[in-house]
Design an enzyme around this catalytic site. Structure first.
Site, PDB file in Angstrom:
ATOM      1  N   ASN A 128       0.849  -1.198   0.000  1.00 44.04           N
ATOM      2  CA  ASN A 128       0.000   0.000   0.000  1.00 44.04           C
ATOM      3  C   ASN A 128       0.883   1.247   0.000  1.00 44.04           C
ATOM      4  OD1 ASN A 128      -2.561  -1.556   0.545  1.00 44.04           O
ATOM      5  ND2 ASN A 128      -1.487  -1.991   2.436  1.00 44.04           N
ATOM      6  N   GLY A 208       6.443  -6.076   7.086  1.00 44.12           N
ATOM      7  CA  GLY A 208       6.611  -7.461   7.490  1.00 44.12           C
ATOM      8  C   GLY A 208       7.106  -7.608   8.916  1.00 44.12           C
ATOM      9  N   CYS A 259      -3.888  -6.084   4.963  1.00 47.18           N
ATOM     10  CA  CYS A 259      -3.555  -7.120   5.949  1.00 47.18           C
ATOM     11  C   CYS A 259      -4.756  -7.582   6.765  1.00 47.18           C
ATOM     12  CB  CYS A 259      -2.446  -6.634   6.875  1.00 47.18           C
ATOM     13  SG  CYS A 259      -2.809  -5.076   7.710  1.00 47.18           S
ATOM     14  N   GLU A 350      -0.645 -16.236   6.514  1.00 45.46           N
ATOM     15  CA  GLU A 350      -1.084 -15.051   5.787  1.00 45.46           C
ATOM     16  C   GLU A 350      -0.549 -15.148   4.363  1.00 45.46           C
ATOM     17  OE1 GLU A 350      -1.037 -10.252   6.497  1.00 45.46           O
ATOM     18  OE2 GLU A 350       0.885 -11.289   6.554  1.00 45.46           O
TER      19      GLU A 350
END
Length: 501
Positions: A128, A208, A259, A350
Site C-alpha cells: 500500500n 513485514g 492485511c 497469511e
C-alpha cells in the site's frame, strides 16, 4: 516491508551517501516541526486539508504508478485506497483537538495539553505504498509532527511522486514542505539508519514481521504492527449469500493486499456443503487434492516464508505461476481445504493474495478453538471476522479470540481499516501486547502525541491523614460512619426475614 523479499536483493549504494541524506532530511524535518509547533489548530488543520485534497486529485495517477512499480493489486482499488487514505482519514480526524490544551476540568483542577513527539520515521510497505504515504502524513501533521519516510525499494518511484504531491500541498497551505520527506537511496541499510537517528522521536512501522521487530529493537520508541491472518467464521444464523459476497469482495479487493483481509474461512461441519456451493456460485474455485498440494508448495518457500510472487497477484497469474491448468479464467478466489495449522500447512499462513484456507469445526466451541489456534500461530492481536445474526455468538467470540478487531457482518479488509465500519480510518492496525505491538488501536493522530498534565492541588496532607483508619492495635480498622446507615431499612429487612421463618 510487507512483501517478504530478501533485503540483499535490493540495490545498494555507499552507506556514507545514505547517512548524509538521512542527516539532512531529519535536520530539515526538525526545523519544519519547530515551525509547525508554533501554529494553532486552524493552521494545522488547513495543512492536513490541503494534503487530503491533493490525494483525491492525484488518486488515479498515483494508483497507476504503484501498480506499475510493484505489480501488486488492481488500479481501480488502489484509487479507492488513495481516496480513503486522504479524504477518508481527513474527514475522521478533522475535528479532533490535537494542538495545545485539549481538555480542561476546572472542578477537578486538571488540564491536558497535547505535545507533539517531534520527528517520526515512517516505514512504507510495497503493498500500500501511495495510500500509506498520504495516511501517515496526515496523522503526523495533525498531531503536530514531521515525518521522514523510508520507502520500499520496489515502490520508490510511486512513493517519491506521492511525497512530491504532499510537499506541494503543504507549501500551498503556507507551511514548510520539509514536514514530509523521503529517503531517495532505498538501500537495505536505509530503514535502520533512519530508525537509529538520534533525532527520530518515534517509529511508525508498517510492514513485514522482520521490519517491525527491527523497529522495536532499535532503541527508539515504536508503533508497529504484525501480520494479519484473519479467519472468517460463517455462523449458522448468517445470511449466507450476503456473507459470502462480503468475503469475496474483501478478498479480491486490490488482490488481497490489505492485511485485515480474510485469509481463511471456517464454518460448522454441517454447513460445509452449503458454504462451498455458495462460494463456488460466486466465483470461488476449490482446489482438488493434487492442486492443493501443488499450490501449497508454491505458496511457501523452503525456509517457511511466503513466496513474494503470490502477493497482490490475480487468480489468473497465480494459477499460471503454479501451473494450475484447470482453474477457470473467471475464478475470483482459490480455496483449499485445510485441516491443520503451522508448518506443513501453508494455507494457515497469511497469503496477501486471493487464496484462502477452508476449515470446519464440530460446533461454535470447536470453531472458536481453531480460530484461536490459527491466530496464535500467525496474526495474534490483528483481526477476526464473523457473519452472524446472533449477538450471543459475537459476545462468545469477542471474549475469547486474540484479536484487536472483531469484524461483524462486513468485509474484513475494509472493515478493519475503518472504511465500512466506524473504526479510526487507518492503514496501520495495532495488534496489542498479544501481537507484540505497543497499541491495539487503529493508529491515528492521538497515538502520535505525548500528553502534559497540569494538576492543581485539591487536598492537604492533613486531609489525607484524616482518612487513614485506626491502626493503634496493629490492625487497621475502618471506622463505620453511622450517618450513612439507613436504620429503618435494616429494621424492615430483619422483620421481613423473621416473618418468613
Amino acid at each position: 516491508y510487507g512483501d517478504h523479499r530478501d533485503l540483499h536483493s535490493f540495490p545498494t549504494r555507499r552507506s556514507s551517501d545514505l547517512m548524509q541524506e538521512v542527516r539532512e532530511l531529519v535536520e530539515s524535518a526538525k526545523e519544519a516541526q519547530r515551525e509547525l509547533a508554533r501554529m494553532d489548530q486552524a493552521q494545522v488543520d488547513r495543512i492536513v486539508r490541503s494534503i487530503a485534497d491533493a490525494g483525491v486529485r492525484n488518486a488515479k495517477r498515483l494508483a497507476q504508478m504503484a501498480q506499475e512499480d510493484t505489480g501488486f493489486g488492481v488500479v481501480s482499488d488502489k484509487v479507492v485506497k488513495n481516496v480513503f487514505a486522504s479524504r477518508g482519514v481527513y474527514e475522521h480526524i478533522k475535528d479532533m483537538k490535537t494542538i495545545g490544551e485539549i481538555e480542561r476540568d476546572d472542578a477537578k483542577g486538571l488540564r491536558k495539553i497535547a505535545v507533539p513527539v517531534g520527528v517520526i520515521a515512517g516505514l512504507i510497505p510495497s503493498t500500500n505504498p501511495t495510500s500509506t504515504a498520504f495516511y501517515k502524513s496526515e496523522i503526523a501533521i495533525k498531531s503536530g509532527n514531521a515525518i521522514v519516510f523510508s520507502p520500499h525499494p520496489t515502490a520508490l518511484r510511486a512513493i517519491m511522486e506521492t511525497v512530491k504531491v504532499i510537499r506541494q500541498a503543504i507549501a500551498e497551505a503556507g507551511a514548510n514542505e520539509n514536514l514530509v520527506s523521503c529517503i531517495s537511496i532505498p538501500t537495505m541499510e536505509a530503514p535502520s539508519t533512519l530508525m537509529h537517528h538520534r533525532d527520530i522521536a518515534l517509529i511508525l512501522a508498517t510492514g513485514g514481521s522482520a521490519m517491525v521487530k527491527a523497529a522495536y529493537s532499535s532503541g527508539t520508541p515504536a508503533i508497529g504492527v504484525g501480520p494479519g491472518n484473519g479467519p472468517a467464521y460463517l455462523e449458522k444464523t448468517c445470511d449466507l449469500p450476503l456473507a459470502v459476497k462480503r468475503i469475496m469482495d474483501s478478498e479480491t479487493f486490490d488482490n488481497g493486499t490489505i492485511c485485515a483481509s480474510e485469509q481463511s474461512i471456517i464454518c460448522d461441519e454441517d454447513m460445509a456443503e452449503a458454504v462451498q456451493a455458495e462460494m463456488e456460485r460466486q466465483g470461488a474455485y476449490f482446489l482438488d487434492e493434487q492442486e492443493r498440494e501443488q499450490l501449497g508448495r508454491f505458496i511457501l518457500r523452503a525456509n517457511g516464508t511466503m513466496n513474494p510472487e503470490i502477493v497482490g497477484k490475480s487468480v489468473k497469474t497465480i494459477a499460471s505461476l503454479a501451473h494450475l491448468d484447470k482453474v477457470p479464467a473467471d475464478a475470483r478466489v482459490l480455496v483449499a481445504k485445510e485441516t491443520g495449522v503451522g508448518r506443513g500447512h501453508p494455507y494457515s499462513n497469511e497469503k496477501l493474495g486471493p487464496i484462502m484456507g477452508f476449515y470446519t469445526g464440530k460446533d461454535y466451541i470447536d470453531v472458536c478453538e481453531k480460530v484461536c489456534t490459527i491466530l496464535y500461530y500467525e496474526g495474534a492481536g490483528h483481526t477476526f471476522s464473523m457473519h452472524t445474526k446472533d449477538d450471543k455468538m459475537v459476545d462468545y467470540f469477542a471474549k475469547r479470540v486474540p484479536a484487536s478487531r472483531i469484524m461483524v457482518n462486513t468485509p474484513s479488509a475494509l472493515g478493519g481499516i475503518g472504511a465500512t465500519t466506524n473504526l479510526q480510518p487507518a492503514l496501520t492496525l495495532g495488534c496489542g501486547a498479544v501481537g507484540g505491538s505497543a497499541t491495539s488501536e487503529n493508529v491515528g493522530p492521538l497515538q502520535l502525541l505525548n500528553y502534559r498534565y497540569v494538576a492543581y492541588g485539591q487536598r492537604e496532607l492533613e486531609d489525607i491523614k484524616a482518612q487513614i483508619p485506626d491502626c493503634t492495635d496493629g490492625v487497621c480498622k475502618e471506622t463505620m460512619d453511622l450517618s450513612e446507615i439507613d436504620v429503618d431499612e435494616i429494621v424492615k429487612s430483619v422483620i421481613s426475614r423473621l416473618r418468613n421463618y
